[in-house]
Design a protein around this motif. Structure first.
Motif, short mmCIF file in Angstrom:
data_model
loop_
_atom_site.label_atom_id
_atom_site.label_comp_id
_atom_site.label_asym_id
_atom_site.label_seq_id
_atom_site.Cartn_x
_atom_site.Cartn_y
_atom_site.Cartn_z
N ALA A 109 0.81 -1.22 0.00
CA ALA A 109 0.00 0.00 0.00
C ALA A 109 0.84 1.27 0.00
CB ALA A 109 -0.94 -0.01 1.21
N SER A 110 2.11 1.16 0.38
CA SER A 110 2.97 2.34 0.47
C SER A 110 4.43 1.89 0.38
CB SER A 110 2.76 3.06 1.80
OG SER A 110 3.24 2.26 2.88
N PRO A 111 5.34 2.82 0.10
CA PRO A 111 6.76 2.46 0.12
C PRO A 111 7.20 1.90 1.48
CG PRO A 111 6.47 4.54 -1.02
CD PRO A 111 5.13 4.19 -0.41
N ALA A 112 6.65 2.43 2.57
CA ALA A 112 7.02 1.94 3.89
C ALA A 112 6.62 0.48 4.08
CB ALA A 112 6.38 2.82 4.97
N GLU A 113 5.41 0.15 3.65
CA GLU A 113 4.96 -1.24 3.76
C GLU A 113 5.81 -2.15 2.89
OE1 GLU A 113 1.17 -3.79 2.24
OE2 GLU A 113 0.69 -1.99 3.41
N LEU A 114 6.12 -1.70 1.69
CA LEU A 114 6.95 -2.50 0.80
C LEU A 114 8.33 -2.74 1.40
CD1 LEU A 114 7.32 -2.14 -3.01
CD2 LEU A 114 9.35 -1.89 -1.60
N ALA A 115 8.89 -1.71 2.03
CA ALA A 115 10.26 -1.79 2.55
C ALA A 115 10.43 -2.90 3.58
CB ALA A 115 10.67 -0.45 3.15
N GLY A 116 9.38 -3.17 4.31
CA GLY A 116 9.47 -4.21 5.34
C GLY A 116 9.46 -5.62 4.80
N LYS A 117 9.24 -5.77 3.48
CA LYS A 117 9.09 -7.09 2.89
C LYS A 117 10.22 -7.47 1.95
CE LYS A 117 4.03 -6.63 2.95
NZ LYS A 117 2.80 -6.60 2.10
N VAL A 118 11.17 -6.57 1.70
CA VAL A 118 12.16 -6.81 0.65
C VAL A 118 13.58 -6.57 1.16
CG1 VAL A 118 10.48 -6.17 -1.12
CG2 VAL A 118 12.06 -4.43 -0.24
N ASP A 119 14.53 -7.03 0.38
CA ASP A 119 15.95 -6.82 0.69
C ASP A 119 16.60 -5.82 -0.28
OD1 ASP A 119 16.03 -8.77 2.83
OD2 ASP A 119 15.76 -10.25 1.24
N ALA A 120 15.88 -5.50 -1.35
CA ALA A 120 16.32 -4.47 -2.29
C ALA A 120 15.09 -3.83 -2.89
CB ALA A 120 17.20 -5.05 -3.39
N MET A 121 15.17 -2.54 -3.17
CA MET A 121 14.05 -1.87 -3.82
C MET A 121 14.55 -0.98 -4.94
SD MET A 121 12.85 0.91 -0.92
CE MET A 121 11.63 1.62 -2.02
N LEU A 122 13.83 -1.02 -6.06
CA LEU A 122 14.11 -0.16 -7.20
C LEU A 122 13.09 0.99 -7.17
CD1 LEU A 122 14.47 -3.37 -8.30
CD2 LEU A 122 15.44 -2.09 -10.20
N ILE A 123 13.58 2.20 -7.29
CA ILE A 123 12.71 3.38 -7.28
C ILE A 123 12.66 3.90 -8.71
CG2 ILE A 123 12.26 5.62 -6.25
CD1 ILE A 123 14.04 4.81 -3.92
N VAL A 124 11.54 3.62 -9.39
CA VAL A 124 11.41 3.92 -10.81
C VAL A 124 10.39 5.06 -10.96
CG1 VAL A 124 11.24 2.90 -13.11
CG2 VAL A 124 11.74 1.44 -11.15
N VAL A 125 10.83 6.25 -10.60
CA VAL A 125 9.95 7.42 -10.62
C VAL A 125 10.55 8.47 -11.56
CG1 VAL A 125 9.00 6.98 -8.33
CG2 VAL A 125 11.10 8.34 -8.56
N VAL A 126 9.95 9.65 -11.60
CA VAL A 126 10.29 10.62 -12.63
C VAL A 126 11.51 11.46 -12.30
CG1 VAL A 126 9.45 12.69 -13.84
CG2 VAL A 126 7.94 10.71 -13.52
N ASN A 127 11.66 11.85 -11.02
CA ASN A 127 12.66 12.87 -10.72
C ASN A 127 13.18 12.74 -9.30
OD1 ASN A 127 10.56 13.94 -9.14
ND2 ASN A 127 9.92 15.36 -10.75
N ALA A 128 14.03 13.68 -8.92
CA ALA A 128 14.64 13.66 -7.59
C ALA A 128 13.60 13.88 -6.49
CB ALA A 128 15.73 14.73 -7.50
N ALA A 129 12.65 14.78 -6.72
CA ALA A 129 11.63 15.07 -5.71
C ALA A 129 10.82 13.83 -5.39
CB ALA A 129 10.73 16.21 -6.18
N GLN A 130 10.45 13.06 -6.42
CA GLN A 130 9.68 11.84 -6.18
C GLN A 130 10.54 10.78 -5.50
OE1 GLN A 130 7.69 10.50 -9.73
NE2 GLN A 130 6.47 12.36 -9.91
#
Length: 300
Positions: free
Chosen positions: A53-74
């Motif tokens: 549901a959120s990046p925080a929820e995702l973070a608790g389930k993985v050992d690596a995360m890819l951030i595929v967004v548009v820019n630095a602010a995102q």
């Protein structure tokens, strides 16, 4: 051989992120994903992914995360905003940032994450939605060798070419910045050439065929001019992307007191197209800044 990471998160299921997530699934990795669009997450779940549901929820389930967004602010928002991931990632987890950002942002982000006990790869991507969907992207990356070693399965899944550009974050973003300089200038030049050809009364399809097989061609000419010929400006990469990316190029050069006359002109062309209401259209819509021409697919 480093222990391989196989629980991976993808934040951002847009044109590139969805293809990346699908490529990871095909490679047999456990993929968790979140996106502001629920329908995108549901589509990935239907293919075997897991929803967060959120990046925080995702973070608790993985050992690596890819951030595929548009820019630095995102990217900043995903990691440190409300429901951000950074404080929920386990120590030693890997953050792989894929947006095109200023090199100094990537450098500072790497230092900040290292201070939190996390690992970081500065990894901007190139290739578009089609290559993302087939796991054939190019990745311009920088990070510690042991971090790359732990992420071998991830990069094997998502890219045809992984360019390891050093240990220090920012090196990947510098190379991507130069790529975007050329990409933006080439798109602007292709649009200008086609506009003059139309004004001169050339048959647009014949003009495209001849130039594509002559010395004046470029990859961007061959890839973007068909959008103009079809009158189809459905965004694969939008005008506003090059407003941002050429802005990064010019800001970096300004700090170095380094002249970039072609980049500055191309940036103004994309700015003009955006100001005229075409910012969300495909970047080939920069051709619409030229007056006195009738574009294919438009009314005279």
């Amino acid at each position: 051989m480093a222990e391989q990471i196989d629980r991976v998160g993808v934040v951002g299921l847009g044109a590139m992120g969805m293809g990346i997530a699908q490529s990871l699934l095909r490679a047999g990795l456990e993929v968790h994903a979140c996106d502001v669009r629920d329908e995108a997450v549901r589509a990935l779940v239907a293919q075997g992914g897991h929803a967060a549901a959120s990046p925080a929820e995702l973070a608790g389930k993985v050992d690596a995360m890819l951030i595929v967004v548009v820019n630095a602010a995102q990217t900043e928002q995903v990691l440190f905003g409300e429901n951000g991931a950074a404080f929920q990632l386990k120590p030693g987890s890997v953050v792989i940032a894929n947006a095109t950002v200023a090199p100094e942002f990537a450098e500072a982000l790497g230092a900040r994450l290292l201070g939190m006990g996390l690992r970081f790869i500065d990894a901007p991507i190139s290739g578009g939605a089609a290559k993302a969907a087939t796991g054939q992207m190019s990745v311009m990356a920088a990070g510690a060798p042991e971090t790359f070693d732990a992420c071998t399965r991830i990069f094997d899944a998502i890219c045809a070419k992984l360019y390891r550009l050093g240990d220090q974050p920012g090196q990947g973003s510098k190379v991507k910045m130069i790529n975007q300089l050329l990409a933006g200038v080439h798109i602007a030049a292709a649009a200008e050439a086609m506009a003059l050809g139309l004004r001169a009364g050339c048959d647009p399809d014949a003009l495209y065929e001849v130039i594509s097989n002559s010395a004046g061609s470029s990859w961007m000419f061959q890839n973007r001019v068909p959008h103009i010929l079809k009158g189809d400006y459905t965004p694969l990469s939008a005008v506003n992307i090059f407003v941002k990316d050429l802005g990064i190029v010019l800001d970096y050069a300004k700090k170095s007191v380094f002249p970039l006359p072609l980049s500055a002109t191309a940036h103004q062309m994309f700015m003009q197209a955006s100001a005229a209401g075409h910012g969300g259209e495909d970047d080939s819509a920069v051709v619409k800044v030229f007056p006195g021409i009738t574009l294919p697919g438009s009314r005279p």
